[in-house]
Design a protein around this motif. Structure first.
Motif, PDB file in Angstrom:
ATOM      1  N   ASP A  33       0.927  -1.228  -0.070  1.00 19.11           N
ATOM      2  CA  ASP A  33      -0.039   0.051  -0.061  1.00 19.11           C
ATOM      3  C   ASP A  33       0.943   1.158   0.084  1.00 19.11           C
ATOM      4  OD1 ASP A  33      -2.162   1.503   0.578  1.00 19.11           O
ATOM      5  OD2 ASP A  33      -1.474   1.710   2.495  1.00 19.11           O
ATOM      6  N   ASP A  35      -0.244   5.220   0.607  1.00 17.37           N
ATOM      7  CA  ASP A  35      -0.585   6.185   1.523  1.00 17.37           C
ATOM      8  C   ASP A  35      -0.637   5.754   2.968  1.00 17.37           C
ATOM      9  OD1 ASP A  35      -2.961   8.065  -0.262  1.00 17.37           O
ATOM     10  OD2 ASP A  35      -0.843   8.077  -0.463  1.00 17.37           O
ATOM     11  N   GLY A  36       0.152   6.300   3.624  1.00 18.82           N
ATOM     12  CA  GLY A  36       0.527   5.805   5.184  1.00 18.82           C
ATOM     13  C   GLY A  36       1.169   4.574   5.460  1.00 18.82           C
ATOM     14  N   ASP A 260      -1.555   0.155   6.051  1.00 16.42           N
ATOM     15  CA  ASP A 260      -1.879   0.673   7.189  1.00 16.42           C
ATOM     16  C   ASP A 260      -3.227   0.918   7.624  1.00 16.42           C
ATOM     17  OD1 ASP A 260      -3.097   4.018   6.480  1.00 16.42           O
ATOM     18  OD2 ASP A 260      -2.339   2.631   5.009  1.00 16.42           O
ATOM     19  N   ASP A 265      -6.813  -2.486   3.416  1.00 16.46           N
ATOM     20  CA  ASP A 265      -5.335  -3.242   2.923  1.00 16.46           C
ATOM     21  C   ASP A 265      -5.282  -4.548   3.567  1.00 16.46           C
ATOM     22  OD1 ASP A 265      -3.742  -0.238   3.742  1.00 16.46           O
ATOM     23  OD2 ASP A 265      -4.268  -0.825   1.829  1.00 16.46           O
TER      24      ASP A 265
HETATM   25 MG   LIG Z   1      -2.871   3.564   2.979  1.00 19.86          MG
END
Ligand SMILES: [Mg+2]
Ligand SMILES: O=C(O)[C@H](O)[C@H](O)COP(=O)(O)O
Length: 312
Positions: A33, A35-36, A260, A265
């Motif tokens: 993943d 973002d984050g 995250d 996810d």
């Molecule tokens: Mg993410």
């Protein structure tokens, strides 16, 4: 049907060198993943470049799987490159891409209903263009305005200069210029029979170490108005997992999803029957979410770069 519960006890691997070695040795493929996990907005987390280099140096296949539909795969390629992470478009799967493939290759739309009304950014537009799917809305400045008294009358009259009769799909993604007019038009398109799709339904977007409105907050008003959910093509939908497997033909038992967010996810990896899922605490989900929530990863770390401890 009740959502499956994934309530095994996750292993905390930060600082556990032997545990990290054992965990990493189980997998040949890592789905990341973005973002984050790799970054928060444009802030790359320290050690991300080194971690990906370490995995690739050890023969692991790295694949990027993002629900963020504001960029195309090519845009992500450029962003990764600019951050010192070499990649190819083939290694990148975004919800804008999976939505475009779904519309162009899976949906059977009548010839006169092939146009998409887009709530979202350039990522969706680029991926629709690459599949020759006609669209309106999106970043078109004509929709970045207040609704007028005239608009109400034109919508009520079904004025085709405002409600395009060829629109057969409404596709909703993260839109930094969301407004009342776009929501009103999307509502009427769906009421007139257009298919209601979302690139993803993440409630929030991690940026600068905190949270902002996510793609799901763009489709929420429509769900409220219409009384139905969109078909979402991002994680945890398996549309992307099938596309990734179609591209890499990997052994799912030797693949690990790193994310995250538990309900996108980690759920994506577990529903996809991957051999492993690894949570990181640098984005949306908390330790509490991972350790005692309804969807728990097999293992979790404070941050991605903790994987490097296995290299020391
Ligand atoms: Mg993410
Ligand atoms: O609101 C959104 O769209 C999501 O927060 C964002 O796209 C998440 O991206 P990912 O973590 O899947 O890279």
């Amino acid at each position: 049907m009740a959502e499956p519960q994934y309530t095994h006890v996750p292993r905390y691997l930060t600082g556990d060198k032997a545990g990290l070695h054992e965990f990493l040795d189980k997998f040949d493929v890592f789905l990341f993943d973005c973002d984050g996990v790799l970054w928060s907005g444009d802030h790359l987390f320290p050690g991300t470049v080194e971690t990906l280099e370490f995995l690739r140096k050890n023969g692991k296949q790295v694949v990027f799987v993002t629900n963020n539909s504001t960029k195309s795969r090519a845009d992500y390629c450029k962003k990764l490159e600019s951050l010192g992470i070499p990649s190819t478009v083939e290694e990148i799967f975004s919800s804008s891409y999976s939505s475009s493939i779904y519309i162009s290759r899976i949906l059977q739309l009548p010839e006169n209903k092939r146009k998409v009304f887009v709530i979202g950014e350039t990522g969706i537009e680029q991926e629709l263009r690459s599949e020759n799917v006609p669209f309106i809305g999106g970043t078109d400045p004509a929709y970045r305005r207040d609704i007028t008294p005239e608009d109400y009358k034109r919508v009520a009259a079904g004025d085709e200069s405002l409600l395009d009769p060829e629109v057969g799909v409404v596709l909703v993604g993260l839109d930094f210029h969301i407004n009342y007019l776009k929501q009103a038009l999307a509502f009427h398109y769906v009421k007139r029979g257009a298919v209601f799709l979302a690139t993803n339904i993440d409630s929030t977007l991690p940026n600068s170490g905190t949270l902002f409105p996510g793609a799901g907050s763009m489709s929420a008003p429509l769900i409220m108005m219409l009384g139905k959910e969109p078909t979402s093509l991002g994680k945890p939908s398996q549309a992307m997992m099938d596309a990734i497997e179609g591209k890499f033909h990997f052994d799912r038992s030797r693949a690990c999803m790193v994310g995250d967010r538990a309900n996108t996810d980690i759920r994506f990896g577990l529903d996809g029957k991957l051999g492993g899922t690894l949570g990181v605490l640098t984005g949306v989900s908390s330790k509490e979410d991972f350790v005692s929530g309804p969807v728990r990863p097999h293992a979790y770390l404070d941050k991605l770069a903790d994987l490097l401890e296995s290299d020391s």
